[in-house]
Design a protein around this motif. Structure first.
Motif, PDB file in Angstrom:
ATOM      1  N   LEU A  64       0.825  -1.201   0.000  1.00 52.93           N
ATOM      2  CA  LEU A  64       0.000   0.000   0.000  1.00 52.93           C
ATOM      3  C   LEU A  64       0.861   1.253   0.000  1.00 52.93           C
ATOM      4  O   LEU A  64       0.560   2.231  -0.691  1.00 52.93           O
ATOM      5  CB  LEU A  64      -0.899   0.000   1.233  1.00 52.93           C
ATOM      6  N   MET A  65       1.948   1.240   0.772  1.00 55.29           N
ATOM      7  CA  MET A  65       2.768   2.449   0.863  1.00 55.29           C
ATOM      8  C   MET A  65       3.624   2.658  -0.378  1.00 55.29           C
ATOM      9  O   MET A  65       4.143   3.755  -0.570  1.00 55.29           O
ATOM     10  CB  MET A  65       3.673   2.377   2.091  1.00 55.29           C
ATOM     11  N   ARG A  66       3.799   1.604  -1.200  1.00 53.18           N
ATOM     12  CA  ARG A  66       4.559   1.690  -2.446  1.00 53.18           C
ATOM     13  C   ARG A  66       6.036   1.972  -2.222  1.00 53.18           C
ATOM     14  O   ARG A  66       6.890   1.427  -2.895  1.00 53.18           O
ATOM     15  CB  ARG A  66       3.996   2.782  -3.384  1.00 53.18           C
ATOM     16  N   ILE A  67       6.357   2.891  -1.298  1.00 53.73           N
ATOM     17  CA  ILE A  67       7.740   3.293  -1.070  1.00 53.73           C
ATOM     18  C   ILE A  67       8.188   2.685   0.249  1.00 53.73           C
ATOM     19  O   ILE A  67       7.415   2.639   1.205  1.00 53.73           O
ATOM     20  CB  ILE A  67       7.874   4.816  -1.009  1.00 53.73           C
ATOM     21  N   ASP A  68       9.414   2.263   0.324  1.00 54.93           N
ATOM     22  CA  ASP A  68       9.938   1.760   1.587  1.00 54.93           C
ATOM     23  C   ASP A  68       9.964   2.905   2.603  1.00 54.93           C
ATOM     24  O   ASP A  68      10.359   4.027   2.262  1.00 54.93           O
ATOM     25  CB  ASP A  68      11.350   1.218   1.356  1.00 54.93           C
ATOM     26  N   ARG A  70      11.940   3.661   4.882  1.00 53.58           N
ATOM     27  CA  ARG A  70      13.256   4.283   5.049  1.00 53.58           C
ATOM     28  C   ARG A  70      13.547   5.279   3.941  1.00 53.58           C
ATOM     29  O   ARG A  70      14.198   6.293   4.160  1.00 53.58           O
ATOM     30  CB  ARG A  70      14.337   3.204   5.104  1.00 53.58           C
ATOM     31  N   THR A  71      13.027   4.997   2.736  1.00 56.12           N
ATOM     32  CA  THR A  71      13.182   5.955   1.646  1.00 56.12           C
ATOM     33  C   THR A  71      12.426   7.244   1.956  1.00 56.12           C
ATOM     34  O   THR A  71      12.891   8.338   1.617  1.00 56.12           O
ATOM     35  CB  THR A  71      12.651   5.341   0.346  1.00 56.12           C
ATOM     36  N   LEU A  72      11.264   7.082   2.621  1.00 55.30           N
ATOM     37  CA  LEU A  72      10.485   8.271   2.980  1.00 55.30           C
ATOM     38  C   LEU A  72      11.263   9.182   3.907  1.00 55.30           C
ATOM     39  O   LEU A  72      11.176  10.409   3.794  1.00 55.30           O
ATOM     40  CB  LEU A  72       9.180   7.850   3.664  1.00 55.30           C
ATOM     41  N   ILE A  73      12.042   8.587   4.842  1.00 57.69           N
ATOM     42  CA  ILE A  73      12.847   9.436   5.733  1.00 57.69           C
ATOM     43  C   ILE A  73      13.788  10.287   4.910  1.00 57.69           C
ATOM     44  O   ILE A  73      13.929  11.498   5.130  1.00 57.69           O
ATOM     45  CB  ILE A  73      13.646   8.563   6.728  1.00 57.69           C
ATOM     46  N   GLY A  74      14.432   9.651   3.911  1.00 54.35           N
ATOM     47  CA  GLY A  74      15.374  10.401   3.073  1.00 54.35           C
ATOM     48  C   GLY A  74      14.693  11.528   2.320  1.00 54.35           C
ATOM     49  O   GLY A  74      15.198  12.659   2.276  1.00 54.35           O
ATOM     50  N   TRP A  75      13.516  11.233   1.752  1.00 56.18           N
ATOM     51  CA  TRP A  75      12.801  12.287   1.035  1.00 56.18           C
ATOM     52  C   TRP A  75      12.431  13.423   1.965  1.00 56.18           C
ATOM     53  O   TRP A  75      12.519  14.599   1.593  1.00 56.18           O
ATOM     54  CB  TRP A  75      11.549  11.718   0.382  1.00 56.18           C
ATOM     55  N   GLY A  76      12.008  13.084   3.185  1.00 53.36           N
ATOM     56  CA  GLY A  76      11.651  14.128   4.140  1.00 53.36           C
ATOM     57  C   GLY A  76      12.825  15.034   4.454  1.00 53.36           C
ATOM     58  O   GLY A  76      12.704  16.261   4.459  1.00 53.36           O
ATOM     59  N   LEU A  77      13.986  14.416   4.690  1.00 56.94           N
ATOM     60  CA  LEU A  77      15.168  15.230   4.984  1.00 56.94           C
ATOM     61  C   LEU A  77      15.521  16.096   3.787  1.00 56.94           C
ATOM     62  O   LEU A  77      15.921  17.262   3.936  1.00 56.94           O
ATOM     63  CB  LEU A  77      16.336  14.324   5.360  1.00 56.94           C
ATOM     64  N   LEU A  78      15.356  15.537   2.562  1.00 60.72           N
ATOM     65  CA  LEU A  78      15.659  16.316   1.360  1.00 60.72           C
ATOM     66  C   LEU A  78      14.758  17.547   1.279  1.00 60.72           C
ATOM     67  O   LEU A  78      15.230  18.663   1.024  1.00 60.72           O
ATOM     68  CB  LEU A  78      15.480  15.438   0.126  1.00 60.72           C
ATOM     69  N   PHE A  79      13.443  17.350   1.545  1.00 60.32           N
ATOM     70  CA  PHE A  79      12.530  18.500   1.524  1.00 60.32           C
ATOM     71  C   PHE A  79      12.938  19.531   2.569  1.00 60.32           C
ATOM     72  O   PHE A  79      12.893  20.738   2.311  1.00 60.32           O
ATOM     73  CB  PHE A  79      11.099  18.038   1.766  1.00 60.32           C
ATOM     74  N   GLY A  80      13.327  19.040   3.754  1.00 61.40           N
ATOM     75  CA  GLY A  80      13.759  19.967   4.798  1.00 61.40           C
ATOM     76  C   GLY A  80      14.947  20.798   4.365  1.00 61.40           C
ATOM     77  O   GLY A  80      15.004  22.010   4.609  1.00 61.40           O
ATOM     78  N   VAL A  81      15.896  20.167   3.681  1.00 63.31           N
ATOM     79  CA  VAL A  81      17.080  20.905   3.240  1.00 63.31           C
ATOM     80  C   VAL A  81      16.708  21.875   2.128  1.00 63.31           C
ATOM     81  O   VAL A  81      17.173  23.024   2.106  1.00 63.31           O
ATOM     82  CB  VAL A  81      18.171  19.919   2.781  1.00 63.31           C
ATOM     83  N   ILE A  82      15.833  21.406   1.193  1.00 62.96           N
ATOM     84  CA  ILE A  82      15.438  22.283   0.086  1.00 62.96           C
ATOM     85  C   ILE A  82      14.811  23.560   0.613  1.00 62.96           C
ATOM     86  O   ILE A  82      15.062  24.652   0.098  1.00 62.96           O
ATOM     87  CB  ILE A  82      14.446  21.543  -0.840  1.00 62.96           C
ATOM     88  N   SER A  83      14.001  23.439   1.684  1.00 61.93           N
ATOM     89  CA  SER A  83      13.301  24.619   2.177  1.00 61.93           C
ATOM     90  C   SER A  83      14.255  25.654   2.757  1.00 61.93           C
ATOM     91  O   SER A  83      13.864  26.789   2.994  1.00 61.93           O
ATOM     92  CB  SER A  83      12.302  24.213   3.255  1.00 61.93           C
ATOM     93  N   ILE A 127       6.422   9.986   9.119  1.00 61.72           N
ATOM     94  CA  ILE A 127       5.774   8.765   8.616  1.00 61.72           C
ATOM     95  C   ILE A 127       6.824   7.679   8.423  1.00 61.72           C
ATOM     96  O   ILE A 127       6.638   6.532   8.842  1.00 61.72           O
ATOM     97  CB  ILE A 127       5.063   9.027   7.282  1.00 61.72           C
ATOM     98  N   GLY A 128       7.944   8.042   7.780  1.00 61.01           N
ATOM     99  CA  GLY A 128       8.973   7.044   7.516  1.00 61.01           C
ATOM    100  C   GLY A 128       9.519   6.437   8.790  1.00 61.01           C
ATOM    101  O   GLY A 128       9.637   5.209   8.902  1.00 61.01           O
ATOM    102  N   THR A 129       9.821   7.291   9.779  1.00 63.27           N
ATOM    103  CA  THR A 129      10.400   6.778  11.015  1.00 63.27           C
ATOM    104  C   THR A 129       9.438   5.838  11.732  1.00 63.27           C
ATOM    105  O   THR A 129       9.792   4.697  12.072  1.00 63.27           O
ATOM    106  CB  THR A 129      10.750   7.948  11.949  1.00 63.27           C
ATOM    107  N   VAL A 130       8.195   6.312  11.953  1.00 67.92           N
ATOM    108  CA  VAL A 130       7.252   5.498  12.724  1.00 67.92           C
ATOM    109  C   VAL A 130       6.934   4.212  11.981  1.00 67.92           C
ATOM    110  O   VAL A 130       6.853   3.128  12.581  1.00 67.92           O
ATOM    111  CB  VAL A 130       5.982   6.317  13.028  1.00 67.92           C
ATOM    112  N   MET A 131       6.757   4.307  10.647  1.00 70.53           N
ATOM    113  CA  MET A 131       6.408   3.087   9.921  1.00 70.53           C
ATOM    114  C   MET A 131       7.582   2.118   9.867  1.00 70.53           C
ATOM    115  O   MET A 131       7.381   0.901   9.847  1.00 70.53           O
ATOM    116  CB  MET A 131       5.937   3.419   8.507  1.00 70.53           C
ATOM    117  N   THR A 132       8.824   2.655   9.869  1.00 72.10           N
ATOM    118  CA  THR A 132       9.963   1.744   9.949  1.00 72.10           C
ATOM    119  C   THR A 132       9.908   0.948  11.244  1.00 72.10           C
ATOM    120  O   THR A 132      10.065  -0.282  11.241  1.00 72.10           O
ATOM    121  CB  THR A 132      11.279   2.535   9.884  1.00 72.10           C
TER     122      THR A 132
END
Lengths: 143, 89
Positions: A64-68, A70-83, A127-132
């Motif tokens: 259902l989540m399609r993405i692992d 742990r990958t979500l954690i990385g994307w989240g950090l990337l968005f944080g840095v982009i901002s 989401i990534g952390t808790v779901m991991t």
């Protein structure tokens, strides 16, 4: 070892999960000036996915989540840095909030801003952390 | 209206105390789980009363999140009890 859930749990999970995800997006977008924000929205979304996991098991939740997660954690950090960077382009101190209001039909405006991007990053990371955690715990109990 | 809110909050606090006694005494684990669930429900009620008392709708969202989390905790505990119960397989 995953026991098949009951009909009540299936029905409740099918019914509650979409509502909970919508509520989490609502909390995320309302965040800056009113109660809400990325962290609690991420927790609510993770709660929705955990409910699905309790009902249907970890493999289906991964599908259902399609993405692992742990990958979500990385994307989240990337968005944080982009901002953080648009402020530097404007010659202002690092991480200064930038606002780009977009007028929408109907007299409202969508306040696109770097805090929103940062909040989305926090949302994905939470989401990534808790779901991991939860998926790993569910899979370790199956062994 | 504030008098009604005070009375309701006092009654709910008393209910919390009673539930806490069951939580501490509860001879079996399911008793304690039910006590925790009841505690969460009372907390949702208290948040609702506070939302009415302070006239701010933001607390309603807190109550929603609390209720959802309590539901999730109930399911988690139920699965835990199912696994920890007497099994012969």
């Amino acid at each position: 070892m995953m026991k098949p859930g009951t009909l009540i749990l299936y029905a409740a999970a099918r019914f509650l999960m979409p509502l909970q995800l919508m509520f989490s997006v609502f909390l995320l977008l309302r965040g800056h000036d009113e109660p809400g924000g990325g962290f609690i929205a991420g927790l609510v979304a993770a709660g929705a996915f955990s409910l699905y996991l309790f009902a249907f098991g970890s493999e289906l939740t991964r599908d259902l989540m399609r993405i692992d997660p742990r990958t979500l954690i990385g994307w989240g950090l990337l968005f944080g840095v982009i901002s953080a960077f648009p402020a530097l382009l404007q010659g202002q101190p690092f991480l200064t909030a930038q606002w780009w209001p977009i007028p929408l039909p109907g007299g409202v405006e969508f306040k696109l801003s770097t805090p929103l991007i940062f909040d989305i990053g926090v949302y994905l990371a939470v989401i990534g952390t808790v779901m991991t955690f939860v998926v790993a715990l569910a899979e370790s109990e199956q062994v | 209206m504030s008098l009604a809110a005070y009375i309701t909050l006092i009654m709910m606090s008393l209910a919390l105390v009673v539930v806490f006694i069951r939580l501490v005494k509860g001879p079996t684990l399911p008793d304690r789980v039910v006590a925790l669930e009841l505690m969460a429900s009372i907390m949702v009620g208290m948040i609702g009363v506070h939302a009415i008392y302070t006239n701010s709708s933001s607390f309603i969202d807190v109550a929603i999140v609390m209720a959802l989390t309590a539901f999730l905790a109930a399911i988690g505990f139920a699965r835990f009890l199912e696994r920890g119960g007497p099994r012969h397989d």
